[in-house]
Design a protein around this motif. Structure first.
Motif, mmCIF file in Angstrom:
data_model
loop_
_atom_site.group_PDB
_atom_site.id
_atom_site.type_symbol
_atom_site.label_atom_id
_atom_site.label_comp_id
_atom_site.label_asym_id
_atom_site.label_seq_id
_atom_site.Cartn_x
_atom_site.Cartn_y
_atom_site.Cartn_z
ATOM 1 N N VAL A 74 -7.726 5.553 -4.035
ATOM 2 C CA VAL A 74 -8.426 4.829 -2.973
ATOM 3 C C VAL A 74 -9.178 3.645 -3.579
ATOM 4 C CG1 VAL A 74 -10.197 4.982 -1.204
ATOM 5 C CG2 VAL A 74 -8.604 6.868 -1.521
ATOM 6 N N VAL A 112 -13.562 0.807 2.948
ATOM 7 C CA VAL A 112 -12.508 1.812 2.748
ATOM 8 C C VAL A 112 -12.933 2.909 1.765
ATOM 9 C CG1 VAL A 112 -10.122 2.191 2.029
ATOM 10 C CG2 VAL A 112 -10.749 0.058 3.187
ATOM 11 N N THR A 113 -13.292 2.490 0.539
ATOM 12 C CA THR A 113 -13.559 3.481 -0.502
ATOM 13 C C THR A 113 -14.781 4.333 -0.189
ATOM 14 O OG1 THR A 113 -12.704 1.839 -2.019
ATOM 15 C CG2 THR A 113 -13.742 3.771 -2.994
ATOM 16 N N THR A 144 -7.736 -0.078 -3.115
ATOM 17 C CA THR A 144 -8.506 -1.060 -2.349
ATOM 18 C C THR A 144 -8.824 -2.280 -3.219
ATOM 19 O OG1 THR A 144 -9.497 0.815 -1.236
ATOM 20 C CG2 THR A 144 -10.518 -1.319 -0.882
ATOM 21 N N ASN A 186 -14.260 -2.470 -0.362
ATOM 22 C CA ASN A 186 -14.521 -1.128 -0.880
ATOM 23 C C ASN A 186 -15.545 -0.390 -0.036
ATOM 24 O OD1 ASN A 186 -13.079 -0.202 -3.415
ATOM 25 N ND2 ASN A 186 -13.515 -2.345 -3.894
ATOM 26 N N THR A 198 0.811 -1.206 0.000
ATOM 27 C CA THR A 198 0.000 0.000 0.000
ATOM 28 C C THR A 198 0.853 1.268 0.000
ATOM 29 O OG1 THR A 198 -1.530 -1.287 1.303
ATOM 30 C CG2 THR A 198 -1.971 1.055 1.144
ATOM 31 N N ALA A 216 -14.244 6.942 2.538
ATOM 32 C CA ALA A 216 -13.333 7.982 2.043
ATOM 33 C C ALA A 216 -14.054 8.918 1.089
ATOM 34 C CB ALA A 216 -12.133 7.334 1.354
#
Lengths: 664, 249
Positions: free
Chosen positions: A75, A100-101, A79, A97, A44, A104
């Protein structure tokens, strides 16, 4: 790190192009795909470097939009790529996703709208306004009910924007994640298959001053590829001031040998005893220069590149001295992307001089250069050995070894052939004009401060069944001419006709093969590539046969694993199968060894004799004059003489074709 | 195309002499302030700064690329809808409020776009990497790899012209191919994108070899330009723009 930079550059180019074309959303998907491949191959942290670089450069593309786009691509792509790396399925990819995505994305959009209140109310006013426009149309056609319901819904959504926007992003994230997973997975397989796993070769970490001399290997054996016989055993000892030329055709493992001498990946290589640390990349150690000039230079400015990796940084006087030693005096502030291949290689040599390398390994460093650049780099290497550096130079051209003090021949001994083409009689037939340039001029970026004139009043007639050589050095405009003849560039002056009609874009019957065949091949296997390029699957096997590629052996090979010469022949097979009447070839022989040149030249002569019109654009003076019907020389964007006698006799009576040459 | 964005127009004007460090800080500060206030006067002040800087940099008008047709079309459709929707003020029976809002938005986004572009045209891209290292230097004690980030930017800037060339080549190759029936636009772009990604990783592998042969990643040296008088002028202009944007409500 390098792949982070190239990915960042690619994402940046896509953001910029997407903005210029007004298709940002469409490109966003492919930005994330590019990042996902990086993320699947790397940690990452590397993705973060790429994202940071793209975002910083995004500031110059106009602020919030591009910066957010850069961040979101990283992002989402990061991910999804991590999910690919961990071999997660569809559900796992969506889950990661959403974890995380989605947060974000929501945080960025809600955060920006919360801070920039004025823009927020403006956006909402605009939305109301647009809807009112639609609603008034609905009202007029008798759908007042729908209009009122829509207005209520819109007001509710606007009132709860901080809830509605994140919710609306859920399906977007899911759809994008699945698309990126599918496309990224395909690309990843192709990258992995052609390049193997990612990994940076480590620089030497020895302590104390390196002492690589004498370079000595004992009982070395190696295998250039799986399934071929072992080479060796080889004993070598190279002392200060010695110049060793390693000569052999492509594919005998010259690069493996040099990389092994540098301890830079020794896969498929076995050493005996008696090896010492070459101190690769350290001051006083070993320097390595490779074949592709563009990849030897790492920084955008000459003065930055020449000191790369040297601590403490050398002073300005020393930089000036070294640059003048390699013939780049006064070029400190030049943009490295404007240097020629020969200048790039000499810059790489300058870096090795500054780090006082005692051993210089030059791996086919002259293979991609034009004759002038080749001579300059060869002379420079020879000077270095005269001054005490141990130079090991590999080359597929026996003629480049004339000044080497020692010659080591690998593989079959090639005959010293200067003109690589066996005599094929020039076609006597003077067919009808096929592709004609009428007084063509072109300026790149015309009207901008970067305008560069490339061609001035060039007229040219290509007739059916002839092979024409267009010769010229770097910057003579020969590649521009080929692109114009292919219909890829519209000239700023003059016109081109194909079979009597105006050429206003690419035509299926005019095929062009670029110097670098790799980017022209877009399908993974040879057969798929030729089929896609021709649009006709029935012609594939015949075309491969004609190009000397046995369909049974080559059909299912991955195009990325072919040699340069084989890749060029695959591209040609695609053009032939398409039924092209004209072939425009840009430097078809660059980087090929003698055998490869002879083969390709012979194949082109066969195509010519079958009635195709072939124009070969080259800087190579050795290009088989025996096979070409005539030669045209370009210099400074103009046609200069002399032509082969009789060749300028282009205007047959009654045909309205212009005479070749410069128009007043 | 993309090569027109970050591309130096050589010059020695005061705008060219402002360091990349100052420019990289100036842009987000001014852009955010105008975005935050977002009044007509603030946008007008921003545009005034654009004109002043453009003239001071002695840039020819030829640097400005033509707006893409798609965007012009989208703007036209939005403008028609916004006008039909209407809003205060009403002039000759047409509510122009919606149109005003739309124009304000476009005026703002073209302003930030132009400011960024001017910086791109007047800054040697080679300076961006060292500038990033310099800006981040205060974060070094927190463990931020400031030098590596600077190197990442340098390598990226170096790669952009190569990628732009490859993009041009891949698109050209694709344009000359026949389009099979049933091939969607997304398949087309996917083909080009695949070729580009594969090629970028191949080039990365070559660059990684070169880096290893040069001792890996180290500090970014090169011409170290310290901020001088032009930077003070730029900072002054920034303060004026920010102050006017906030005060003129």
């Amino acid at each position: 790190m390098a792949d982070a930079a190239t990915t960042a550059a690619l994402v940046f180019a896509m953001i910029a192009t997407g903005r210029l074309l007004g298709a940002g959303t469409f490109f966003q998907l492919f930005e994330a795909v590019a990042v996902s491949v990086l993320a699947a191959r790397r940690r990452t942290r590397v993705v973060a470097y790429s994202g940071f670089s793209t975002a910083v450069l995004g500031i110059l593309l106009g602020g919030f939009g591009p910066v957010t786009q850069a961040v979101m691509a990283h992002v989402l792509g990061g991910t999804t790529g991590a999910a690919l790396r961990r071999r997660r399925g569809v559900a796992g990819t969506i889950g990661m996703n959403l974890a995380v995505t989605w947060p974000a994305m929501s945080l960025i959009s809600v955060g920006l709208l919360a801070v920039f209140t004025e823009i927020r109310s403006l956006w909402f006013d605009l939305a109301r306004n647009m809807w009112n426009g639609v609603a008034s149309i609905l009202g007029r056609i008798g759908l007042e009910g729908a209009a009122a319901a829509g207005t209520d819904l819109l007001e509710t959504l606007i009132g709860l924007w901080y809830v509605f926007i994140p919710l609306a992003q859920i399906p977007v994230v899911i759809v994008y994640a699945l698309l990126v997973r599918r496309l990224g997975g395909q690309v990843l397989r192709r990258v992995d298959r052609s390049l193997g796993p990612a990994g940076d070769p480590a620089p030497s970490h020895g302590v104390g001053a390196p002492n690589p001399l004498p370079v000595r290997i004992h009982q070395a054996r190696w295998r250039p590829a799986d399934g071929v016989p072992w080479m060796g055993p080889l004993d070598l000892e190279i002392t200060a001031g010695e110049h060793l030329s390693v000569v052999g055709p492509n594919g005998v493992g010259k690069t493996s040998l040099l990389h092994a001498l540098a301890r830079l990946g020794t896969a498929g290589f076995e050493f005996g005893d008696g090896t010492r640390d070459p101190g690769l990349g350290r001051v006083g150690g070993t320097a390595l220069i490779g074949q592709n000039p563009a990849a030897q230079v790492l920084a955008p400015r000459v003065s930055q590149d020449v000191v790369w990796g040297i601590l403490p940084p050398p002073g300005n006087d020393e930089i000036t001295r070294v640059l003048s030693e390699v013939g780049l005096e006064g070029m400190e502030d030049r943009d490295t992307s404007t240097l020629s291949g020969g200048e790039l290689q000499r810059l790489a040599v300058a870096n090795s001089l500054l780090r006082r390398a005692t051993v210089l390994l030059a791996d086919e460093a002259t293979a991609m250069l034009d004759p002038e650049g080749r001579a300059q780099v060869s002379d420079l290497l020879h000077d270095l050995s005269d001054r005490g550096t141990a130079v090991v130079q590999s080359t597929h051209r026996p003629e480049d070894t004339a000044r080497g003090s020692t010659i080591l021949t690998l593989g079959p001994t090639p005959a010293a052939v200067r003109d690589p083409v066996p005599t094929v009689p020039p076609s006597q037939a003077r067919g009808e004009p096929v592709l004609v340039a009428h007084d063509v001029s072109h300026t790149h970026d015309a009207g901008s401060p970067w305008a560069r004139p490339a061609l001035h009043g060039v007229s040219l007639v290509l007739r059916e069944g002839e092979m024409v050589l267009v010769k010229g050095s770097n910057g003579s405009g020969k590649t521009t001419l080929a692109w114009i003849l292919a219909g890829l560039i519209r000239p700023t002056g003059g016109r081109v006709t194909f079979a009597g009609s105006e050429l206003d874009g690419p035509r299926a019957q005019i095929g062009i093969a670029f110097q670098h065949p790799r980017l022209q091949m877009m399908r993974p296997t040879v057969r798929a590539e030729v089929a896609a390029s021709s649009g006709d699957e029935d012609q594939v096997d015949d075309a491969l046969d004609l190009m000397g590629l046995d369909p049974a052996r080559f059909g299912d090979r991955l195009v990325d694993t072919l040699s340069g010469g084989e890749q060029r022949r695959v591209v040609l097979a695609g053009l032939v199968a398409r039924g092209c009447r004209v072939l425009l070839l840009d430097e078809p022989l660059a980087g090929l060894d003698i055998e490869g040149r002879q083969l390709l030249a012979r194949l082109l002569a066969v195509l010519r004799n079958r009635g195709l019109t072939i124009a070969v654009v080259t800087h190579d003076p050795e290009w088989g004059l025996g096979a070409a019907d005539r030669t045209i020389e370009l210099a400074g964007g103009r046609i200069v003489g002399p032509h082969r006698p009789g060749a300028s006799d282009n205007s047959a009576p009654g045909t309205p074709t212009p005479t070749e040459g410069v128009h007043p | 195309m993309s090569a027109r964005v970050i591309r130096l127009v050589p010059g020695t004007t005061i705008v060219h002499r402002v360091t990349a460090t100052t420019k990289l800080l100036w842009l987000p500060v001014v852009g955010s302030t105008v975005a935050f206030t977002f009044t007509w006067p603030a946008i007008a002040v921003g545009w005034a700064a654009v004109v002043v800087i453009f003239l001071a940099a002695r840039l020819p008008l030829g640097v400005i690329p033509r707006p893409p047709r798609v965007l012009v079309g989208m703007f036209a459709v939005s403008a028609v809808l916004a006008t039909i929707g209407g809003d205060e003020p009403v002039v000759f029976g047409l509510g122009l409020g919606g149109l005003y809002d739309l124009i304000r938005l476009v005026a703002f986004s073209t302003m930030t776009l132009t400011l960024g572009a001017i910086v791109g045209w007047t800054t040697d891209p080679a300076d961006l990497g060292p500038a990033v290292s310099r800006i981040l230097r205060p974060l070094r004690p927190l463990g931020v790899p400031t030098d590596r980030l600077g190197v990442a930017v340098i390598l990226t800037v170096r790669s952009i012209p190569l990628v732009a060339d490859e993009l041009r080549l891949a698109l050209a190759g694709w344009r000359t191919r026949p389009r099979p029936a049933g091939h969607s636009r997304i398949d087309d772009v996917a083909e080009v994108a695949t070729a580009l990604v594969v090629s970028s990783h191949r080039r990365a592998a070559e660059m990684a070899t070169t880096m290893a042969a040069r001792g890996g990643l180290t500090t970014v040296a090169g011409r170290d330009r310290r901020p001088g008088a032009p930077d003070i002028v730029a900072a002054g202009l920034g303060v004026v723009v920010v102050a006017l944007a906030v005060l003129l409500r």
